[in-house]
Design a protein around this motif. Structure first.
Motif: not given
Length: 753
Positions: A324-329, A342-351, A377-385
Motif C-alpha cells: 500500500r505504501l509503494v502504490l501510493q504515488p 521511481k514509482y514504477f521501480n518500487q512496484i517492480v521491485g516489490f513484485f 496494485a494494478l487497480s491502484k496503479t491504473i487509477a494513479a496513472l
C-alpha cells in the motif's frame, strides 16, 4: 435273641470306629485333631473310647520303656565320650584363643593396610564413576557452549538445531543433575530468544527491501530493456545458424546455505552491495541484489518451532502494508519522468521480491496471495496513472511515460503477471497524447502562419529549387522551364505546414510502437488523429488568420493559393501513411483523410473574406465621395475618389492572376455589384431632394468610368458585356433622372415665356 445280635453288631461297629479314630489321632497333626475329637464327643460312646484311649496310651508307654531300656548303655557311653571331648575342646579353645591373640597382634598392621586399601578402592570407584558421569555431561556442556556461540554469532537456525539435539539427545542422559534442570528450564527462553532475534532480522530485511525496492525494480527494468533490445537486434539480423543467448533464469535460487558459517550467509541487511557496472557489462539479475537468507532462516526457525502459520500471516500482513505504501504515488509525480520512473521501480521491485519468494519457498506465499496483491496494485496503479497523466500537457513527456509504462508492463510480464489492463489504459493515454499533440501543433501552426510573409517563395538557384521541392510535392513543367530567379506560387507556410503534418504523423506512430497493435489499428489511429489535426487544429489556425482584422487582400489571396496546393498534397499524405503502416487505402474500414474538406473550407472562408474586404475597401473610397447635387458646373472627368477606387481595383485584380478563375471572377463581379449598389444608394439618399444637370453630369461621368473598367476586363474569363451588367440598373436610373431634369428645365423655360 435278635436284640442281642443287634447289640453285638452295634458294639463291633463302635469298636471299629474307635479304632479308626485312634489311628487318626496317632497319624494326624496336633493342630488338626479338633474335628476328630469332636466326632468322639458327638457320639454316645465317649466313655468306652476313653477306656480304649487309656489302654492305647499304656501300650505306647510300655513300648517306650522297652526302647529306652534297650538303648540306655549306648547313651551312657555317649555321655562318657562327650565328657572326654569337652576337655579336649577346652584345650583346643585355649590354643585357638592364644593363636588368635598372636594373629591379631601380628595382623594389626595388615588390617591398617587393608583399611587403607579399602579406602583407595572406594576412591577409585568414585573417581571412575565421576569420570563416567563427566563423560556424559561434557557433550551436554559442549553443545550448550556451541549453542551460545551460535546465538552470539546470529546463526539462529543452526542454534535451533543444536538446541533440538541438546534437548532430545543429550539432556535426557543426565537429567538428574541440577545444572541440567537449569538448562531444561532455560530451553523455552532460548527458543523465544531465537524467535525474537530471527523476527528482528526479518523486520530489518523487510525495512531494507522497502527502502531499496526502487533499486531492485530499476535493475529488473534494465534487464528487461536489454532483453528487448537484444530481441530487436535478433529480429533485424538474418537468422543464419545463430542461437539466441539463453535468458538468465529469473528465479535463480541463491547459493545460500541456511547452516553455512560464512559471514555472507549471515548478513541480515537484505541488500548486498553491488558496484556500478560499465554499460557494456551484463546487468546483474534483480534477485542478485538481495540476500534472502533472513527470510529463509526465519521461515525454517518458525517451522521447526511449530509456528509457521504465525510467521506466514505476519509476513503477508507486513508485505501488504508495504504494498500500500509503494502504490501510493507522490503528489508531484506528474511533473517529471523521474517521478513516474521511481514509482514504477518500487512496484517492480516489490513484485520481483514476492515472485522470488513464491518460487524459492514452499507456501510462505502462494499464487492466490500474489494474484490478490497484483490485482490491488494494478487497480491502484491504473487509477494513479489516469489521475497524474491527465495533468501532463507536454506530448514528449506523455510519450516518454508511454515508453516507461510499456517497459514496466514488459518487465512484470516476464515474471508471469497479467498486464493487459495496462495496455488497455495506454489506449486511453493515447487519446490524451493526441490532444496534447494537437495543442502543441496548434502553437506550431500559429507560429508558422504568424511568421509567414504571404509572398511566393523566390528561388535563385537549382539547389534552392530542389530544396523546396524536396520539402513539398510540387510539379510544374512551365515553372521548371523558367530561368532563375523565379517564384513558386505558394508561400513558405505551405512546405512548413506539410512537413509539420508529417511530423505529427511520425509522433502518432511513435506512440503506437510496442503496444502490440495490428497494422490496421495503427493505421486507423494515425488517420483519425491526423483528421483531427486537419479538421480542428489546422482549420482553426487558418480561420483565425483569415478572420484577423488587419488581414490584407494580398494575404487572403496567398492563403487561397496556399490552401489550393495543400489540398492537392493530401493524396501524398495518404501515400505517406500507407508507406509507414503498410495498410493499403483500399483496405476495408480504412479511414480517409479529410484534408481536402479542411482546405476547401479555409479557401471558401478566405474567398468570403476577400469579398467582404473588397466591399469594405470600396465603402472606404465611397466615403470620400463629395457630390454637390446643386452645382451648375458641367464636369468633363470622373471624380477623383472613383478614379482612385478603379485604380485600386485594377491593382487588386492584377494580384488575382494565380487564383482559380472562378474565384477571381466572383470577386470582381461582387465588387462591381457592390460598387453599383453603393452608387445607387448615393443617388437615392433621402437627403438628395434636388439634382442639377451639372451634378447629374458628374455622376454620369463616374458611371461611365465604372463601365469602362468593366469593359476593360480586369479579370479574364468573363463573356462579353457580362461584367457591365452589374452597372445596368445604375445606368438606367441615372438616365431616367437625367431625362427628368431635362424635362423639368424645358417646362420651366416654357412657363417663363
Amino acid at each position: 435273641m435278635e436284640r442281642g445280635k443287634m447289640a453285638e453288631a452295634e458294639s463291633l461297629e463302635t469298636a471299629a470306629e474307635h479304632e479308626r479314630i485312634l489311628r487318626e489321632i496317632e497319624s494326624t497333626d496336633t493342630a488338626c485333631i479338633g474335628p476328630t475329637l469332636r466326632s468322639v464327643y458327638d457320639g454316645e460312646e465317649h466313655g468306652r473310647f476313653m477306656e480304649k484311649l487309656e489302654t492305647r496310651i499304656r501300650n505306647h508307654d510300655r513300648e517306650i520303656e522297652k526302647m529306652c531300656n534297650f538303648h540306655y548303655q549306648g547313651f551312657v557311653d555317649s555321655i562318657t565320650e562327650l565328657l572326654k571331648v569337652r576337655g579336649e575342646a577346652q584345650k583346643l579353645k585355649n590354643q585357638v584363643t592364644d593363636t588368635n591373640r598372636k594373629l591379631q597382634h601380628e595382623g594389626k598392621e595388615l588390617v591398617i593396610a587393608m583399611e587403607e586399601l579399602k579406602q583407595c578402592r572406594l576412591q577409585q570407584r568414585n573417581i571412575s564413576a565421576t569420570v563416567d558421569k563427566l563423560m556424559l555431561c561434557l557433550p551436554v556442556l559442549e553443545m550448550y557452549s556451541k549453542l551460545r556461540d551460535q546465538m552470539k554469532t546470529k546463526r539462529h537456525y543452526p542454534a535451533l538445531k543444536t538446541l533440538e539435539h541438546l534437548e532430545h539427545t543429550y539432556l535426557p542422559q543426565v537429567s538428574h543433575y541440577r545444572f541440567c534442570k537449569v538448562m531444561v528450564d532455560n530451553i523455552p527462553k532460548l527458543r523465544e530468544e531465537i524467535k525474537d532475534v530471527s523476527m528482528s532480522d526479518l523486520k530489518d530485511f523487510l525495512e531494507s527491501i522497502r527502502k531499496h525496492s526502487d533499486k531492485i525494480g530499476e535493475t529488473a527494468m534494465k534487464q528487461a530493456q536489454q532483453q528487448r533490445n537484444l530481441d530487436n537486434i535478433v529480429l533485424q539480423q538474418p537468422r543464419i545458424g545463430s542461437k539466441r543467448k539463453p535468458k538468465k533464469d529469473a528465479y535463480t535460487i541463491f547459493d545460500t546455505e541456511i547452516e553455512s558459517t560464512s559471514p555472507k550467509s549471515e548478513q541480515d541487511s537484505g541488500i548486498l552491495d553491488v558496484e556500478d557496472e560499465e554499460d557494456d557489462e551484463e546487468v546483474p539479475g534483480a534477485q542478485d541484489l538481495v540476500d534472502f537468507s533472513p527470510v529463509y532462516r526465519c521461515l525454517h526457525i518458525y517451522s521447526v518451532l511449530g509456528a509457521r502459520e504465525t510467521f506466514e500471516n505476519y509476513y503477508r500482513k507486513q508485505r501488504r502494508k508495504q504494498a500500500r505504501l509503494v502504490l501510493q504515488p507522490p503528489s508531484n509525480m506528474h511533473e517529471t519522468l523521474d517521478g513516474y520512473r521511481k514509482y514504477f521501480n518500487q512496484i517492480v521491485g516489490f513484485f520481483v521480491v514476492e515472485d522470488h519468494i513464491l518460487h524459492t519457498t514452499q507456501g510462505l506465499v502462494n499464487r492466490a496471495y500474489i494474484d490478490e496483491l497484483w490485482e490491488m496494485a494494478l487497480s491502484k496503479t491504473i487509477a494513479a496513472l489516469r489521475t497524474h497523466s491527465s495533468y501532463c500537457s507536454d506530448p514528449n513527456l506523455v510519450l516518454d511515460l508511454k515508453n516507461l509504462i510499456v517497459l514496466f508492463a514488459d518487465t512484470l510480464q516476464v515474471y508471469g503477471f497479467p498486464v493487459n489492463q495496462l495496455f488497455d489504459m495506454l489506449l486511453e493515454i493515447r487519446d490524451q497524447y493526441s490532444e496534447t499533440l494537437l495543442k502543441k501543433w496548434a502553437g506550431i501552426f500559429r507560429n508558422i502562419l504568424d511568421s509567414d510573409n504571404y509572398s511566393p517563395i523566390p528561388v535563385t538557384s537549382e539547389e534552392m529549387y530542389k530544396k523546396v521541392v524536396g520539402q513539398f510535392p510540387f510539379q510544374d513543367i512551365e515553372l521548371e522551364k523558367q530561368p532563375f530567379p523565379k517564384k513558386f506560387p505558394f508561400s513558405e507556410f505551405v512546405p512548413k505546414v506539410y512537413n509539420q503534418i508529417k511530423e505529427f504523423i511520425y509522433a502518432c506512430l511513435k506512440f503506437s510502437e510496442d503496444l502490440h497493435l495490428s497494422s490496421t489499428e495503427v493505421d486507423d489511429m494515425i488517420r483519425k488523429s491526423t483528421n483531427l489535426l486537419l479538421t480542428r487544429t489546422l482549420s482553426n489556425s487558418l480561420q483565425n488568420v483569415i478572420k484577423r482584422k488587419n488581414i490584407g487582400l494580398t494575404e487572403l489571396v496567398q492563403i487561397i493559393i496556399n490552401t489550393t496546393h495543400l489540398e492537392k498534397s493530401c493524396k501524398y499524405l495518404e501515400e505517406f501513411i500507407t508507406n509507414i503502416t503498410n495498410v493499403l487505402p483500399e483496405t476495408v474500414h480504412t479511414t480517409k483523410l479529410y484534408g481536402t474538406t479542411t482546405f476547401k473550407d479555409a479557401r471558401h472562408a478566405a474567398e468570403e473574406e476577400i469579398y467582404t474586404n473588397l466591399n469594405q475597401k470600396i465603402d472606404q473610397f465611397l466615403q470620400l465621395a463629395d457630390y454637390d447635387w446643386m452645382t451648375g458646373d458641367l464636369g468633363n472627368k470622373a471624380s477623383d475618389y472613383l478614379v482612385d477606387l478603379i485604380a485600386f481595383l485594377r491593382s487588386t485584380f492584377a494580384v488575382f492572376t494565380h487564383l482559380p478563375g472562378k474565384v477571381a471572377q466572383t470577386a470582381c463581379m461582387s465588387a462591381c455589384k457592390h460598387l453599383a449598389t453603393s452608387l445607387m444608394q448615393l443617388l437615392l439618399e433621402a437627403e438628395v431632394r434636388q439634382l442639377t444637370l451639372g451634378a447629374l453630369q458628374q455622376f454620369n461621368l463616374d458611371v461611365r468610368e465604372c463601365e469602362q473598367f468593366a469593359r476593360s476586363g480586369p479579370v479574364p474569363g468573363f463573356q462579353e458585356d457580362t461584367l457591365q451588367l452589374a452597372f445596368i440598373d445604375l445606368r438606367q436610373d441615372s438616365s431616367e433622372k437625367h431625362q427628368a431634369i431635362l424635362h423639368y428645365q424645358q417646362m420651366k423655360l416654357e412657363k417663363n415665356h
